[in-house]
Design a protein around this motif. Structure first.
Motif, PDB file in Angstrom:
ATOM      1  N   VAL A  91       0.861  -1.151   0.029  1.00 54.17           N
ATOM      2  CA  VAL A  91      -0.140   0.170   0.016  1.00 54.17           C
ATOM      3  C   VAL A  91       0.877   1.287  -0.068  1.00 54.17           C
ATOM      4  N   HIS A  92       0.585   2.206  -0.889  1.00 54.36           N
ATOM      5  CA  HIS A  92       1.498   3.311  -1.151  1.00 54.36           C
ATOM      6  C   HIS A  92       0.983   4.416   0.053  1.00 54.36           C
ATOM      7  N   MET A  93       2.111   4.634   0.932  1.00 57.14           N
ATOM      8  CA  MET A  93       1.777   5.658   1.768  1.00 57.14           C
ATOM      9  C   MET A  93       1.851   7.074   1.194  1.00 57.14           C
ATOM     10  N   THR A  94       0.916   7.762   0.977  1.00 57.32           N
ATOM     11  CA  THR A  94       1.236   8.941   0.196  1.00 57.32           C
ATOM     12  C   THR A  94       1.106  10.259   1.010  1.00 57.32           C
ATOM     13  N   THR A  95       0.605  10.323   2.266  1.00 57.51           N
ATOM     14  CA  THR A  95       0.244  11.484   3.256  1.00 57.51           C
ATOM     15  C   THR A  95       0.821  10.861   4.551  1.00 57.51           C
ATOM     16  N   PRO A  96       1.089  11.709   5.297  1.00 54.04           N
ATOM     17  CA  PRO A  96       1.532  11.716   6.575  1.00 54.04           C
ATOM     18  C   PRO A  96       0.338  10.857   7.534  1.00 54.04           C
ATOM     19  N   GLN A  97      -0.936  11.699   7.194  1.00 53.74           N
ATOM     20  CA  GLN A  97      -2.100  10.824   7.947  1.00 53.74           C
ATOM     21  C   GLN A  97      -2.387   9.634   7.710  1.00 53.74           C
ATOM     22  N   GLN A  98      -2.180   9.125   6.409  1.00 52.14           N
ATOM     23  CA  GLN A  98      -2.379   7.737   5.851  1.00 52.14           C
ATOM     24  C   GLN A  98      -1.381   6.814   6.636  1.00 52.14           C
ATOM     25  N   LEU A  99      -0.127   7.234   6.566  1.00 59.38           N
ATOM     26  CA  LEU A  99       0.951   6.377   7.273  1.00 59.38           C
ATOM     27  C   LEU A  99       0.687   6.303   8.832  1.00 59.38           C
ATOM     28  N   TYR A 100       0.174   7.533   9.494  1.00 56.66           N
ATOM     29  CA  TYR A 100      -0.195   7.389  10.847  1.00 56.66           C
ATOM     30  C   TYR A 100      -1.245   6.390  11.257  1.00 56.66           C
ATOM     31  N   HIS A 101      -2.377   6.757  10.352  1.00 58.81           N
ATOM     32  CA  HIS A 101      -3.327   5.559  10.685  1.00 58.81           C
ATOM     33  C   HIS A 101      -3.049   4.060  10.237  1.00 58.81           C
ATOM     34  N   THR A 102      -2.046   3.926   9.406  1.00 55.62           N
ATOM     35  CA  THR A 102      -1.686   2.356   9.037  1.00 55.62           C
ATOM     36  C   THR A 102      -0.795   1.815  10.287  1.00 55.62           C
ATOM     37  N   ILE A 103       0.199   2.851  10.727  1.00 57.03           N
ATOM     38  CA  ILE A 103       1.003   2.302  11.704  1.00 57.03           C
ATOM     39  C   ILE A 103       0.284   2.085  13.200  1.00 57.03           C
ATOM     40  N   GLN A 104      -0.923   2.895  13.201  1.00 54.60           N
ATOM     41  CA  GLN A 104      -1.669   2.643  14.525  1.00 54.60           C
ATOM     42  C   GLN A 104      -2.470   1.571  14.327  1.00 54.60           C
ATOM     43  N   SER A 105      -2.817   1.168  13.041  1.00 56.77           N
ATOM     44  CA  SER A 105      -3.744   0.013  13.019  1.00 56.77           C
ATOM     45  C   SER A 105      -2.778  -1.386  13.316  1.00 56.77           C
ATOM     46  N   ILE A 106      -1.299  -1.233  12.766  1.00 54.65           N
ATOM     47  CA  ILE A 106      -0.383  -2.404  13.027  1.00 54.65           C
ATOM     48  C   ILE A 106      -0.090  -2.761  14.488  1.00 54.65           C
ATOM     49  N   ASP A 123       0.228  17.525  11.570  1.00 57.15           N
ATOM     50  CA  ASP A 123      -0.118  16.961  10.324  1.00 57.15           C
ATOM     51  C   ASP A 123       0.716  16.603   9.330  1.00 57.15           C
ATOM     52  N   TYR A 124       2.082  16.662   9.505  1.00 60.01           N
ATOM     53  CA  TYR A 124       3.078  16.438   8.607  1.00 60.01           C
ATOM     54  C   TYR A 124       4.043  15.503   9.289  1.00 60.01           C
ATOM     55  N   ARG A 125       4.133  15.174  10.436  1.00 55.32           N
ATOM     56  CA  ARG A 125       5.345  14.361  11.223  1.00 55.32           C
ATOM     57  C   ARG A 125       4.532  13.209  11.698  1.00 55.32           C
ATOM     58  N   VAL A 126       5.260  11.981  11.398  1.00 55.00           N
ATOM     59  CA  VAL A 126       4.700  10.791  12.138  1.00 55.00           C
ATOM     60  C   VAL A 126       5.967  10.553  12.970  1.00 55.00           C
ATOM     61  N   LEU A 127       5.368  10.222  14.383  1.00 56.22           N
ATOM     62  CA  LEU A 127       6.650   9.870  15.546  1.00 56.22           C
ATOM     63  C   LEU A 127       6.156   8.216  16.033  1.00 56.22           C
ATOM     64  N   ILE A 128       7.115   7.525  16.017  1.00 58.06           N
ATOM     65  CA  ILE A 128       6.862   6.056  16.640  1.00 58.06           C
ATOM     66  C   ILE A 128       7.600   5.988  17.870  1.00 58.06           C
ATOM     67  N   HIS A 129       7.274   6.099  19.093  1.00 53.08           N
ATOM     68  CA  HIS A 129       7.799   5.784  20.232  1.00 53.08           C
ATOM     69  C   HIS A 129       7.596   4.636  20.672  1.00 53.08           C
ATOM     70  N   GLY A 130       8.835   4.094  21.452  1.00 52.63           N
ATOM     71  CA  GLY A 130       8.955   2.569  21.825  1.00 52.63           C
ATOM     72  C   GLY A 130      10.157   2.491  22.931  1.00 52.63           C
ATOM     73  N   ARG A 131       9.979   1.281  23.395  1.00 49.79           N
ATOM     74  CA  ARG A 131      11.334   0.947  24.477  1.00 49.79           C
ATOM     75  C   ARG A 131      12.457   0.492  23.763  1.00 49.79           C
ATOM     76  N   ASN A 132      12.222   0.228  22.629  1.00 49.61           N
ATOM     77  CA  ASN A 132      13.613  -0.164  21.833  1.00 49.61           C
ATOM     78  C   ASN A 132      14.304   1.200  21.699  1.00 49.61           C
ATOM     79  N   THR A 133      15.822   1.066  21.271  1.00 51.31           N
ATOM     80  CA  THR A 133      16.219   2.085  20.890  1.00 51.31           C
ATOM     81  C   THR A 133      15.969   2.357  19.118  1.00 51.31           C
ATOM     82  N   LEU A 134      15.089   3.481  19.103  1.00 47.37           N
ATOM     83  CA  LEU A 134      14.956   3.897  17.768  1.00 47.37           C
ATOM     84  C   LEU A 134      15.142   5.117  17.583  1.00 47.37           C
ATOM     85  N   ALA A 144       7.155  14.420   6.396  1.00 43.34           N
ATOM     86  CA  ALA A 144       6.652  14.717   4.970  1.00 43.34           C
ATOM     87  C   ALA A 144       7.352  15.712   4.082  1.00 43.34           C
ATOM     88  N   SER A 145       8.050  16.385   4.767  1.00 39.89           N
ATOM     89  CA  SER A 145       9.061  17.310   3.655  1.00 39.89           C
ATOM     90  C   SER A 145      10.204  16.788   3.226  1.00 39.89           C
TER      91      SER A 145
END
Length: 336
Positions: A91-106, A123-134, A144-145
């Protein structure tokens, strides 16, 4: 060889009301002519038009999937490619919003909520927070820029999806190649710039305008298009080609020659060819009122504009001239 027959469609009634060309229309054509004839072009194509040259993406499909996702090859790929697109499960991730909802669903569907959370910022930056060193700050960031694929950009999203989930992610690299946009063309470079500035969001940032001949774009031009370009290149659109008739009260006044002369001077300075019936009437000898009116209408019928002096409403002759101008759909102007 038989002669080709064309379908003969019936003509319909022309519904458009006609008018003589106005000052505004003349000014527009005159300005357009000046812009077309003086603008810079590289090839000096004649006649000149401008078309949108917009880049299309040519995908580098010869890059192996493993290499697309290999951090060690990112720097090399960035030198080859103009950018990359992010795909998750094809699935082509074309917008930050689409990527955000996809990661949220995963995260939700894979029961990863205790380990990770995703955030959409402005509305333009997606952050994934976690316990791993990311990433450098313990988080994955997709901005998105970003045009290039950076370690803390889309590549980090790919690494996270491939390493910590059961889903597949990859980057598909592309180079940009310019092509001519066939849907729209412009008579002047200035007009093209205004259009692209107005509809900036519709086009790639590398879009540009390209000068060319209509023959290059359309194979050839119809006689009507060629005639239009010929007119725009060569016709003198200045107002001196337009005749303007002065109408006002003459009978019963002593200063009509002076008043008409003042109006004639003002209109001449604006570039018109002025017809002054008061002056022309002085050439008649022993003429009657009817003779003067006959002369006036002979002069008026050859004019484009009638100019009504302030006192015209109290003059029977000027009222007749005004009625004639209305009937002939002439342009009517009034002294201020």
């Amino acid at each position: 060889m038989s002669k080709r027959e064309f379908t003969k469609y019936p003509y319909h009634v022309d519904p458009y009301k006609k008018h003589r060309i106005t000052d505004e229309e003349l000014d527009f054509l005159q300005e357009l002519q000046k812009e077309m004839n003086t603008q810079h072009t590289w090839a000096q194509a004649d006649p000149r038009i401008w078309v949108i040259q917009e880049p299309i993406r040519k995908y580098l499909d010869n890059i192996e999937t493993d290499l697309r996702n290999d951090p060690d090859t990112v720097e090399i790929l960035n030198q080859i490619a103009d950018g990359a697109e992010l795909y998750i499960d094809d699935v082509h991730m074309t917008t930050p919003q689409q990527l955000y909802h996809t990661i949220q669903s995963i995260i939700k569907n894979d029961d990863l909520e205790e380990k990770y959370q995703v955030e959409l910022i402005h509305d333009y930056r997606v952050l994934i927070h976690g316990r791993n060193t990311l990433g450098e700050n313990g988080e994955i960031v997709w901005d998105a820029s970003l045009d290039k694929i950076e370690k803390n950009g889309m590549l980090s999203i790919v690494e996270w999806v491939m390493e910590y989930t059961i889903h597949h992610a990859e980057l598909r690299y592309f180079v940009k190649e310019l092509y001519l946009h066939p849907g729209i063309f412009f008579l002047t470079y200035r007009d093209g710039v205004k259009y692209l500035e107005k509809y900036e969001s519709k086009y790639d940032k590398d879009v540009r305008l390209y000068a060319m001949s209509p023959k290059d774009l359309f194979t050839d031009c119809s006689p009507e298009i060629k005639k239009l370009f010929d007119i725009l290149h060569t016709v003198d659109f200045s107002k001196r080609n337009r005749k303007i008739y002065i109408s006002g009260k003459i009978s019963g006044t002593d200063d009509y020659l002076e008043r008409f002369a003042v109006a004639e001077k003002e209109l001449s300075e604006q570039g018109y060819e002025v017809v002054n019936p008061a002056y022309e009437g002085t050439k008649l000898k022993d003429a009657s009122y009817e003779d003067y009116m006959e002369l006036s209408f002979q002069l008026l019928k050859n004019c484009d504009i009638i100019y009504m002096l302030k006192d015209w409403k109290t003059s029977p002759g000027a009222n007749q001239e005004y009625g004639y101008a209305l009937a002939k759909d002439m342009e009517i102007r009034f002294e201020k």
